[in-house]
Design a protein around this motif. Structure first.
Motif, PDB file in Angstrom:
ATOM      1  N   ARG A  20       0.804  -1.211   0.000  1.00 52.65           N
ATOM      2  CA  ARG A  20       0.000   0.000   0.000  1.00 52.65           C
ATOM      3  C   ARG A  20       0.837   1.262   0.000  1.00 52.65           C
ATOM      4  O   ARG A  20       0.682   2.134   0.835  1.00 52.65           O
ATOM      5  N   SER A  22       1.820   4.926  -0.854  1.00 54.26           N
ATOM      6  CA  SER A  22       0.900   6.035  -1.070  1.00 54.26           C
ATOM      7  C   SER A  22       1.668   7.330  -1.102  1.00 54.26           C
ATOM      8  O   SER A  22       2.860   7.383  -0.896  1.00 54.26           O
ATOM      9  N   THR A 171     -20.778  -1.289  -1.742  1.00 47.10           N
ATOM     10  CA  THR A 171     -19.429  -0.893  -2.154  1.00 47.10           C
ATOM     11  C   THR A 171     -18.390  -1.936  -1.770  1.00 47.10           C
ATOM     12  O   THR A 171     -17.508  -2.296  -2.570  1.00 47.10           O
ATOM     13  N   ALA A 172     -18.471  -2.440  -0.535  1.00 49.91           N
ATOM     14  CA  ALA A 172     -17.486  -3.434  -0.080  1.00 49.91           C
ATOM     15  C   ALA A 172     -17.538  -4.682  -0.949  1.00 49.91           C
ATOM     16  O   ALA A 172     -16.494  -5.277  -1.287  1.00 49.91           O
ATOM     17  N   ILE A 175     -15.846  -3.860  -4.342  1.00 51.47           N
ATOM     18  CA  ILE A 175     -14.386  -3.814  -4.211  1.00 51.47           C
ATOM     19  C   ILE A 175     -13.825  -5.222  -4.041  1.00 51.47           C
ATOM     20  O   ILE A 175     -12.786  -5.568  -4.622  1.00 51.47           O
ATOM     21  N   ALA A 176     -14.513  -6.052  -3.264  1.00 54.38           N
ATOM     22  CA  ALA A 176     -14.066  -7.431  -3.082  1.00 54.38           C
ATOM     23  C   ALA A 176     -14.061  -8.181  -4.413  1.00 54.38           C
ATOM     24  O   ALA A 176     -13.151  -8.991  -4.687  1.00 54.38           O
ATOM     25  N   ASN A 179     -11.038  -7.033  -6.441  1.00 52.00           N
ATOM     26  CA  ASN A 179      -9.801  -7.612  -5.914  1.00 52.00           C
ATOM     27  C   ASN A 179      -9.715  -9.112  -6.207  1.00 52.00           C
ATOM     28  O   ASN A 179      -8.637  -9.639  -6.529  1.00 52.00           O
ATOM     29  N   HIS A 202     -12.089   5.243  -2.095  1.00 52.07           N
ATOM     30  CA  HIS A 202     -11.967   3.788  -2.034  1.00 52.07           C
ATOM     31  C   HIS A 202     -10.777   3.221  -2.794  1.00 52.07           C
ATOM     32  O   HIS A 202     -10.511   2.014  -2.703  1.00 52.07           O
ATOM     33  N   ALA A 204      -7.636   3.224  -2.326  1.00 50.60           N
ATOM     34  CA  ALA A 204      -6.608   2.557  -1.518  1.00 50.60           C
ATOM     35  C   ALA A 204      -7.001   1.127  -1.171  1.00 50.60           C
ATOM     36  O   ALA A 204      -6.138   0.300  -0.867  1.00 50.60           O
ATOM     37  N   SER A 205      -8.304   0.825  -1.212  1.00 51.86           N
ATOM     38  CA  SER A 205      -8.774  -0.531  -0.889  1.00 51.86           C
ATOM     39  C   SER A 205      -8.790  -1.438  -2.111  1.00 51.86           C
ATOM     40  O   SER A 205      -9.060  -2.643  -1.988  1.00 51.86           O
ATOM     41  N   ILE A 206      -8.522  -0.875  -3.277  1.00 48.44           N
ATOM     42  CA  ILE A 206      -8.547  -1.647  -4.517  1.00 48.44           C
ATOM     43  C   ILE A 206      -7.133  -2.104  -4.853  1.00 48.44           C
ATOM     44  O   ILE A 206      -6.197  -1.304  -4.878  1.00 48.44           O
ATOM     45  N   ASP A 207      -6.971  -3.392  -5.108  1.00 43.31           N
ATOM     46  CA  ASP A 207      -5.643  -3.952  -5.368  1.00 43.31           C
ATOM     47  C   ASP A 207      -5.089  -3.554  -6.730  1.00 43.31           C
ATOM     48  O   ASP A 207      -3.871  -3.487  -6.896  1.00 43.31           O
TER      49      ASP A 207
END
Length: 476
Positions: A20, A22, A171-172, A175-176, A179, A202, A204-207
């Motif tokens: 991660r 940034s 949303t979760a 995103i899952a 990923n 969001h 940062a939560s995406i691979d």
């Protein structure tokens, strides 16, 4: 190949594959600055190659596009402006940006719009084994666009698709799914400004290392909306084609919006070529006119307040104090005296009793305040002499409140943005609760003003100041 547009240079060191990473990096080595944004200046084919290279090497980057509509939205939407600034690279899109560059006396190589880049990116991704996820559009639109690209480039790996009409609570799950697909690039097509803000929240939560905001791109490649014929696109009039297809939905954006954009472009060009910020010049002229009239009308009130202060304790009418102005320049701010004569000497004993949560000292029941001073503070009349500071050019009618020197020395880096404009008599947090608002939130409100100030916004804040003074909310 253009060597100066180099995503692989040291500028991209923060995006090496790792946990991660940034932080925004500097602009690309070759860039053109328009509307206070650094836009990539590069060849279209090379841009597509470099974006795919970033994904192939696992280097994280958020990509945005800037067109005339984006400029108009950014002028009025602080959250969108922040999302744009969080992008690592911004690409110029459309004939409007080309016009703005020409007016400002600069230029860039290619129109890097997403619709033209998409097939180039897909071709390169197919060649390098980079997988793509498409997120956005109506039901089945992203899927149809993906199939169309796979027919054109059989080796292209469309890792997954998802329409853009999902609820916030989903949303979760979305995103899952991204990923789990293992995608290297994700294209988000929700439209401006939703897509940029969604990625800012969001991303940062995406691979997927490379994330792009692409607007209505999927509609074109799914076949739902036909693109303008090439001759129309070559002369920069694709917007006319789009307007003809959906006149009711796009009239505001293209007819009124284009006029607004041209005004933004002309003002920007005037500032660049002359070195004069015409917005600041108009603001200063408005300040001078308003203050001159105000001082003339308020002269009897000034005299009455002065008499009341003198009668209470015989001390001086005015109080001056060093404050920090634009770009850190100190000046003497004027107020009607609302405290006892030796107030500054007493202050040190009261610091531990401050009712504020941060570096600014405030007490709801400050024992130093006189009876006349209490009334002046509740009604904000103690600030009236700052009209003279406005006349002298130290302050403006609207702007961040001027800070004390010891407060500025305690500022964190972002808080220093408050000093990018003249301080003011009133500001956003002054009309939104004053001392009831935490200092960190005041800073963010002031920065929002610094980044989006304008004549209409100033007028709105001045009008809101009247009920704020009458209700005296947060005034102490």
């Amino acid at each position: 190949m253009y060597q100066d547009f180099n995503f692989d240079s040291a500028l991209m060191q923060d995006y090496e594959r790792g946990p991660r990473s940034s932080g925004r990096v500097a602009a690309a080595a070759s860039a053109v600055r328009l509307f206070n944004l650094d836009l990539v200046d590069a060849d279209r084919n090379e841009t597509a190659q470099k974006l795919v290279d970033l994904a192939a090497k696992g280097r994280r980057a958020t990509i945005g596009f800037i067109n005339a509509h984006c400029v108009n939205v950014a002028a009025r939407d602080s959250r969108y402006r922040a999302a744009l600034k969080s992008c690592d690279h911004l690409l110029p899109d459309g004939s409007g940006m080309r016009l703005a560059a020409r007016l400002a006396g600069t230029s860039y190589r290619d129109n890097l719009n997403g619709t033209d880049l998409f097939p180039l990116i897909c071709e390169e991704a197919a060649r390098k084994g980079v997988s793509i996820y498409l997120l956005g559009g109506g039901e089945g639109i992203a899927e149809a666009a993906g199939r169309a690209m796979q027919r054109r480039y059989p080796d292209l790996n469309i890792a997954g698709t998802q329409n853009g009409y999902f609820e916030q609570y989903e949303t979760a799950r979305v995103i899952a799914d991204i990923n789990a697909s293992g995608a290297d690039m994700v294209f988000v097509g929700f439209g401006v400004p939703l897509q940029e803000c969604w990625l800012a929240d969001h991303g940062a939560s995406i691979d997927a290392p490379v994330q792009l905001s692409v607007g209505g791109l999927f509609d074109y490649y799914s076949g739902r909306i036909p693109r303008a014929p090439m001759p129309i696109r070559k002369v920069g009039c694709e917007w006319i084609w789009r307007l003809a297809q959906e006149p009711r939905r796009l009239a505001g954006r293209y007819i009124a919006g284009n006029g607004i954009f041209i005004m933004h472009a002309l003002a920007h060009a005037f500032a660049i070529r002359s070195g004069i910020d015409c917005g600041a010049a108009l603001k200063r002229a408005g300040d001078l006119i308003a203050v001159t009239l105000g001082l003339a009308l308020l002269a009897p009130l000034f005299a009455a307040i002065a008499l009341a202060i003198r009668l209470e304790d015989g001390g001086p009418v005015f109080f001056s104090q060093t404050r920090i102005g634009k770009r850190g320049r100190p000046f003497k701010v004027l107020k009607f005296r609302s405290m006892v004569v030796n107030a500054e000497a007493i202050r040190a004993r009261l610091l531990a009793q401050s009712d504020r949560d941060s570096i600014c000292f405030k007490m709801k029941r400050d024992p130093r305040i006189t009876r006349v001073g209490s009334l002046l503070r509740r009604t904000s009349l103690d600030e009236l002499p700052q009209l003279f500071n406005v006349l002298l050019g130290d302050m403006s009618l609207v702007g961040p409140r001027p800070a004390l020197p010891h407060e500025v020395t305690a500022y964190w880096q972002r808080a220093l943005r408050r000093l990018d404009t003249r301080p003011g008599i009133t500001c956003i947090w002054q009309v939104s609760g004053r001392a009831e608002i935490p200092f960190s939130q005041q800073v963010e409100m002031d920065i929002d003003y610094v980044e989006s100030q304008g004549m209409m916004r100033d007028l709105g804040l001045l009008l809101r100041t009247i009920p704020a003074v009458v209700t005296a909310r947060g005034a102490y």
